[in-house]
Design an enzyme around this catalytic site. Structure first.
Site, PDB file in Angstrom:
ATOM      1  N   CYS A  94     -14.059  -0.161 -12.325  1.00  0.00           N
ATOM      2  CA  CYS A  94     -15.057   0.448 -13.209  1.00  0.00           C
ATOM      3  C   CYS A  94     -16.412  -0.256 -13.117  1.00  0.00           C
ATOM      4  CB  CYS A  94     -14.608   0.385 -14.655  1.00  0.00           C
ATOM      5  SG  CYS A  94     -12.970   1.060 -14.903  1.00  0.00           S
ATOM      6  N   ARG A 108     -18.044   0.276  -6.170  1.00  0.00           N
ATOM      7  CA  ARG A 108     -16.871  -0.382  -6.750  1.00  0.00           C
ATOM      8  C   ARG A 108     -15.659   0.542  -6.765  1.00  0.00           C
ATOM      9  NH1 ARG A 108     -18.368  -4.928  -9.872  1.00  0.00           N
ATOM     10  NH2 ARG A 108     -16.617  -4.690 -11.281  1.00  0.00           N
ATOM     11  N   TRP A 120     -12.444   3.876 -12.954  1.00  0.00           N
ATOM     12  CA  TRP A 120     -11.360   3.913 -11.971  1.00  0.00           C
ATOM     13  C   TRP A 120     -10.089   3.981 -12.804  1.00  0.00           C
ATOM     14  CZ3 TRP A 120      -7.293   0.683 -10.205  1.00  0.00           C
ATOM     15  CH2 TRP A 120      -6.825   0.974  -8.926  1.00  0.00           C
ATOM     16  N   ASN A 146     -14.114  -2.086 -18.791  1.00  0.00           N
ATOM     17  CA  ASN A 146     -13.473  -2.326 -17.496  1.00  0.00           C
ATOM     18  C   ASN A 146     -12.325  -3.285 -17.767  1.00  0.00           C
ATOM     19  OD1 ASN A 146     -12.871  -2.728 -14.764  1.00  0.00           O
ATOM     20  ND2 ASN A 146     -14.307  -4.435 -14.599  1.00  0.00           N
ATOM     21  N   GLY A 147     -11.177  -3.060 -17.135  1.00  0.00           N
ATOM     22  CA  GLY A 147     -10.041  -3.960 -17.323  1.00  0.00           C
ATOM     23  C   GLY A 147      -8.890  -3.245 -17.996  1.00  0.00           C
ATOM     24  N   GLU A 169      -5.574  -7.441  10.175  1.00  0.00           N
ATOM     25  CA  GLU A 169      -6.831  -6.953   9.602  1.00  0.00           C
ATOM     26  C   GLU A 169      -7.211  -5.597  10.213  1.00  0.00           C
ATOM     27  OE1 GLU A 169      -8.552  -7.425   7.138  1.00  0.00           O
ATOM     28  OE2 GLU A 169     -10.554  -6.698   7.572  1.00  0.00           O
ATOM     29  N   LYS A 188      -7.692  -2.205   7.948  1.00  0.00           N
ATOM     30  CA  LYS A 188      -8.936  -1.408   7.982  1.00  0.00           C
ATOM     31  C   LYS A 188      -8.617   0.050   8.297  1.00  0.00           C
ATOM     32  CE  LYS A 188     -11.350  -3.307   6.448  1.00  0.00           C
ATOM     33  NZ  LYS A 188     -11.442  -4.705   6.075  1.00  0.00           N
ATOM     34  N   GLU A 208      -6.989   1.854   5.332  1.00  0.00           N
ATOM     35  CA  GLU A 208      -7.963   2.116   4.256  1.00  0.00           C
ATOM     36  C   GLU A 208      -8.878   3.277   4.593  1.00  0.00           C
ATOM     37  OE1 GLU A 208      -9.857  -1.642   2.282  1.00  0.00           O
ATOM     38  OE2 GLU A 208      -9.611  -2.032   4.394  1.00  0.00           O
ATOM     39  N   HIS A 211      12.020  -7.722  18.161  1.00  0.00           N
ATOM     40  CA  HIS A 211      13.002  -7.951  17.093  1.00  0.00           C
ATOM     41  C   HIS A 211      13.088  -6.763  16.134  1.00  0.00           C
ATOM     42  CE1 HIS A 211      13.521 -11.995  18.528  1.00  0.00           C
ATOM     43  NE2 HIS A 211      12.215 -12.166  18.504  1.00  0.00           N
ATOM     44  N   LYS A 247     -13.693  -1.547  -4.994  1.00  0.00           N
ATOM     45  CA  LYS A 247     -14.252  -2.703  -4.299  1.00  0.00           C
ATOM     46  C   LYS A 247     -13.833  -4.013  -4.950  1.00  0.00           C
ATOM     47  CE  LYS A 247     -16.929  -4.805  -1.363  1.00  0.00           C
ATOM     48  NZ  LYS A 247     -16.370  -4.925  -0.009  1.00  0.00           N
TER      49      LYS A 247
HETATM   50  C1  F6R Z   1     -10.211  -4.578   2.352  1.00  0.00           C
HETATM   51  C2  F6R Z   1     -10.740  -5.215   1.167  1.00  0.00           C
HETATM   52  C3  F6R Z   1      -9.770  -5.819   0.200  1.00  0.00           C
HETATM   53  C4  F6R Z   1     -10.345  -7.143  -0.362  1.00  0.00           C
HETATM   54  C5  F6R Z   1      -9.418  -7.689  -1.450  1.00  0.00           C
HETATM   55  C6  F6R Z   1      -9.925  -9.005  -2.005  1.00  0.00           C
HETATM   56  O1  F6R Z   1     -11.213  -4.031   3.153  1.00  0.00           O
HETATM   57  O2  F6R Z   1     -11.926  -5.254   0.948  1.00  0.00           O
HETATM   58  O3  F6R Z   1      -8.534  -6.020   0.780  1.00  0.00           O
HETATM   59  O4  F6R Z   1     -10.480  -8.050   0.678  1.00  0.00           O
HETATM   60  O5  F6R Z   1      -9.313  -6.760  -2.492  1.00  0.00           O
HETATM   61  O6  F6R Z   1     -11.193  -8.877  -2.559  1.00  0.00           O
HETATM   62  P1  F6R Z   1     -12.084 -10.149  -2.858  1.00  0.00           P
HETATM   63  O7  F6R Z   1     -12.436 -10.772  -1.550  1.00  0.00           O
HETATM   64  O8  F6R Z   1     -13.283  -9.623  -3.583  1.00  0.00           O
HETATM   65  O9  F6R Z   1     -11.260 -11.075  -3.697  1.00  0.00           O
END
Ligand code: F6R
Length: 606
Positions: free
Chosen positions: A2, A27, A76, A102-103, A481, A485, A488, A504, A601
């Site tokens: 949020c 976000r 959110w 938020n929360g 990674e 990506k 996502e 395995h 985010k």
């Molecule tokens: C993936 C991504 C998330 C963040 C994770 C941690 O692209 O952005 O996996 O890396 O939510 O977020 P931070 O670094 O803000 O603690």
């Protein structure tokens, strides 16, 4: 998650509130709403809608209410789906008091039951609405003092929250509170702001105040009062925001993600600046590294992958055992940790609840905390003994790119620092690594100059249902990674594997035409031949191999060349083509690149 904005001042409030909400869109959210105070005693002006901000703007048309103070929210969904009625703000029964949040309010079920017994009626399924009703009653009990009401209500709430509230009888006043969730004050000239992060008001002011845990901010256009829950007035802890407004804009790129991929050389060199040959006192003074017997890295998602790369470098250079833990799992298994543990939380936002809670668990047991973070003034660095700030600048796209690169750099800098402090790294090797680090920005630049053929190649795989990523040594977390990506952004099945692990089990996934992205270890390294064999294993079963390599590799169906570097530093280069693949795949599939579905985010709930 949020986004929260509050504005009070000389301008008509709708404009800065809407602008702030747009800047917080990154976000992640699925509904939006705004409430404004009009003249004293007049009803609040409120509009809210499910979906993107465009839906809300459509109903607003060109009309701008004559209001100089208000709050805005992008939600959110957690408790209750993304509907108009669940969207914030939420009102008390008289429609005079509005709240955004938020929360998560953990005790909302009991609070709601109690409020309903007392005659309050609810219009939404949210945990937030209870707060509006509680504040309304508490304000009456405190002779119309909204800040006193907020202090009383916060003491009753369990969970994590940022709250903003306004009341129609007090136009111009906004009261905010925070616990385990971000809130900053923007200090303007004849106007003040409250927001989830500084990007909401960065085009109006660069002056910000940090708010600590359980602190209440009571703002008008000309005054800011910060208190604790007992009402004690606290000093202002002001800082200057170093980002400028243009850093949070797309600057001609089609998407923030692409812009941020192209900003990586600068992000890396900014993070390295003045640190290549050692971390200075300003970074390390809060932390005593003597006598540590293990390092524990805690992080989530992409930051976790940076931590995994860090493990290889720190163990090798500093000769100390390193555990890398998913923050969300860490504290629940009650791991052993004491004052000989060096805990390294890695977080772009500095607000990730899982990481924060894991860090508090370790800190309470005596761990020394050396955070890696990209956001000044956020909670994780505030609660750490020392911080190595990454200088990626604001990362707006939900999928992390440049923040990941700078987290890798932070891992190498900490590895070298620990190696030097502990006397475990050979001086010549340290010099070689330093020289290689300094060359990384130019090498990433070189990769970025040649991404067009890779974008075209990616489009050929647009209809693939699955893509696998293979790597060994530091190439393994790089593969993880790459797969994250792609999940996502392309919403497709993607998995990363250690090359040696395939036989395995996972090799059963390979069928004719399965695209496999293989990150080859540095030429002539110990694992180069082993990885070549792993590639032959998947090729023999019909895989189409896209190899990312620093030298020719005949067995690849498609070869993406990256420059050579020290083997531990290779992820910084190898991840760039992986980011481009996932970006292009999202574009080709018509997905929302900067705000992929279901994602936020800054993940400020557990
Ligand atoms: C993936 C991504 C998330 C963040 C994770 C941690 O692209 O952005 O996996 O890396 O939510 O977020 P931070 O670094 O803000 O603690």
């Amino acid at each position: 998650m949020c986004g929260i904005v509050g504005y009070t001042g000389k301008a008509l409030a709708l404009t800065p509130v809407l602008e702030g909400l747009h800047r917080l869109e990154y976000r992640g959210y699925d509904s939006a709403g705004i409430a404004l105070t009009l003249g004293a005693g007049e009803k609040l002006w409120i509009e809210k809608r499910a979906g993107k901000l465009g839906n809300l703007e459509e109903i607003l048309g060109n009309s701008i209410p004559q209001s100089h103070s208000g709050i805005g929210h992008t939600r959110w969904a957690t408790h209750g789906g993304p509907t108009d009625s669940n969207a914030h703000p939420h009102l008390d029964n008289e429609g005079k008091l509005a709240v955004i949040h938020n929360g998560i309010i953990e005790n909302y079920v009991e609070l709601r039951a109690d409020l309903e017994k007392r005659g309050h009626t609810f219009k939404s399924e949210t945990d937030t609405e209870s707060v509006a009703h509680l504040l309304s009653d508490a304000r009456k009990a405190h002779n119309g003092d909204l800040a006193a009401a907020m202090r009383e209500v916060c003491a009753e709430l369990r969970g994590s929250f940022t709250l903003l509230a306004i009341h129609s009888d007090e136009p111009g006043r906004i009261v905010g509170a925070r616990r385990n969730s971000p809130l900053v004050v923007g200090v303007g000239d004849g106007e003040n702001f409250l927001a989830s992060d500084v990007s909401a008001f960065i085009s109006h002011t660069k002056r910000a105040l940090e708010l600590g845990q359980d602190e209440i901010a009571d703002i008008t256009a000309s005054n800011i009062i910060i208190t604790d829950l007992a009402g004690k007035v606290l000093p202002h802890n002001e800082y200057e925001i170093s980002w400028d407004a243009s850093a949070a804009e797309r600057g001609g790129f089609e998407h923030f993600m692409l812009k941020e991929i192209f900003e990586q050389p600068k992000a890396i060199s900014d993070t390295l600046l003045g640190r290549v040959s050692g971390l200075d006192e300003s970074v390390t003074k809060g932390i005593n590294l003597e006598g540590i017997d293990k390092v524990v890295i805690i992080a989530c998602g992409t930051a976790f992958h940076a931590g995994l790369v860090g493990k290889y470098a720190i163990e090798k250079w500093a000769n100390i055992s390193v555990d890398v833990e998913m923050a969300s799992e860490y504290r629940y298994r009650e791991p052993s940790v004491d004052n000989k543990t060096l805990l390294i939380p890695i977080s772009q936002s500095g607000e990730t609840m899982d990481t924060l809670m894991a860090m508090r668990y370790a800190k309470e047991r005596g761990a020394r905390v050396f955070a890696v973070c990209n956001t000044n003034g956020s909670t994780i660095p505030r609660e750490s003994d020392a911080v190595l700030y990454t200088h990626a600048g604001p990362e707006i796209a939900v999928a992390s790119t440049k923040a990941f690169e700078t987290q890798l750099i932070a891992m190498y800098l900490i590895g070298l620092h620990l190696g030097r402090v502990r006397g475990t790294i050979d001086a010549k090797l340290a010099k070689e690594i330093e020289a290689e680090l300094a060359e990384l920005p130019a090498k990433v630049e070189q990769i970025l100059e040649t991404v067009e053929p890779l974008r075209a190649l990616t489009r050929e795989f647009k209809d693939a249902t699955s893509m696998l990523f293979l790597g060994r040594h530091v190439g393994f977390p790089t593969a993880l990674e790459g797969a994250l990506k792609l999940k996502e952004l392309a919403y497709m099945h993607a998995e990363g594997f250690a090359g040696g692990e395939l036989k395995h089990g996972p090799i059963a996934l390979i069928e004719k035409g399965t695209p496999v992205v293989a990150i080859l270890p540095a030429e002539n390294s110990l694992l180069a031949e082993k990885m070549a064999s792993n590639i032959q294993e998947v090729k023999a079963r019909g895989a189409v191999v896209i190899a990312i390599a620093d030298s020719p590799f005949a067995a690849a169906d498609h070869l993406i060349r990256i420059p050579k570097t020290h083997e531990f530093l290779q992820p910084v280069l190898a991840v760039v083509p992986l980011q481009v693949i996932s970006y292009e795949m999202a574009v080709a599939r018509g997905n929302d690149v900067d705000q992929p579905r279901n994602l936020a985010k800054s993940v400020t709930v557990e």
